[in-house]
Design an enzyme around this catalytic site. Structure first.
Site, PDB file in Angstrom:
ATOM      1  N   LYS A  92      38.475  38.841  30.475  1.00 40.54           N
ATOM      2  CA  LYS A  92      39.799  39.310  30.080  1.00 40.54           C
ATOM      3  C   LYS A  92      40.135  38.998  28.629  1.00 40.54           C
ATOM      4  CE  LYS A  92      41.780  39.994  34.602  1.00 40.54           C
ATOM      5  NZ  LYS A  92      42.802  39.651  35.602  1.00 40.54           N
ATOM      6  N   ARG A  96      37.067  35.970  40.902  1.00 39.87           N
ATOM      7  CA  ARG A  96      36.681  37.385  40.863  1.00 39.87           C
ATOM      8  C   ARG A  96      35.985  37.631  39.533  1.00 39.87           C
ATOM      9  NH1 ARG A  96      38.609  42.368  39.083  1.00 39.87           N
ATOM     10  NH2 ARG A  96      38.386  44.106  40.560  1.00 39.87           N
TER      11      ARG A  96
END
Length: 284
Positions: free
Chosen positions: A205, A245
């Site tokens: 991210k 995840r």
């Protein structure tokens, strides 16, 4: 939790697994690398992304879920649509991972309640196309805690078994980089106060790109952030997260093993009995 994006426009690996056969193979490869479950999604939730039509999301997701489930893979479905969740569960998915926590589709909570499967409640303030302007917090950890607790109460009131809830602080969703870092620093508090298994989704991210850019450089491409992802995985494992995840599994699986070994060594020295997070707080 290994990620299979069946999309042409994911921020991380858009288009690589868009073909059904390629997506199923990717999911099987992730299991070999150490994934305990595979999360299949057919709609990008990157900042600025627009939604795909319902029939297209169904076309992308359901055959991949069916193919992986037929191979014995534990599958979750990443969707904000009740119709997709329902079809995916019918095809073999055993967990619904809704980044909106049931807010995007009023039918989601009743569908999950009827199916009786675990449900991931993520902190969410709005759709991808405008979520960046919602990243305003005075106390990000406290506000995420309060908003997640409120959402948990709502889905339980809607019929979902509270013992089937997993929480996710929503890293990157209506968060600036500093907010994400504060949430990672606050994982222990989040888990303790919410009282449910916690999913941490930091993989590749933007906030990791900002950290890696340092003072002078620009952020590295998403695919060059896997080592940084594994660092967050180690931190999350140390704080008792139920799952992480991730797009690339092997490094994160190794990070969990090391965190567990260190935890076990410390507990052994103190004469304590330690069990891994998977055994202690399995939601699937």
């Amino acid at each position: 939790m290994g990620v299979v994006n069946v999309t042409p426009d994911s921020f991380s690996d858009g288009g690589r697994w868009f073909d059904t056969d390629a997506a199923v193979k990717r999911g099987l490869d992730l299991v070999v690398e150490g994934a305990d479950l595979v999360d299949v999604g057919g709609e990008s939730t990157r900042p600025g992304a627009t939604r795909v039509p319902e029939d297209e999301e169904l076309r992308r997701v359901v055959p991949v879920v069916r193919g992986l489930a037929a191979e014995g893979v534990v599958v979750s479905v990443d969707t904000m649509r009740a119709s997709v969740a329902e079809a995916a569960v019918a095809a073999g998915a055993v967990l619904v991972n809704d980044v909106s926590g049931g807010l995007a589709d009023p039918a989601m909570v009743p569908v999950v309640a009827t199916a009786g499967v675990p449900f991931v409640v993520m902190h969410w303030r709005g759709f991808s196309e405008d979520m960046n302007r919602r990243a305003v917090y005075a106390d990000v950890v406290g506000e995420v805690l309060a908003e997640l607790a409120e959402r948990m109460d709502a889905v339980v009131a809607g019929g979902i078994d509270p013992d089937r809830l997993v929480v996710d602080p929503g890293l990157g969703f209506a968060k600036a980089a500093d907010h994400d870092l504060q949430l990672v620093a606050g994982l222990a508090r989040l888990r303790a106060e919410l009282g449910r298994p916690m999913l941490v989704a930091a993989s590749r991210k933007r906030f990791l790109g900002r950290v890696l850019a340092g003072r002078a450089g620009s952020p590295p491409p998403a695919r060059e952030r896997d080592a940084a992802t594994a660092a967050v995985t180690a931190l999350a494992a140390r704080e008792g997260a139920w799952a992480v995840r991730v797009h690339e599994v092997r490094a994160s699986a190794d990070a969990v093993r090391v965190a567990r070994a260190v935890e076990g060594a410390g507990a052994g020295a103190a004469g304590a009995d330690v069990t891994g997070a998977r055994g202690a707080e399995g939601a699937v």
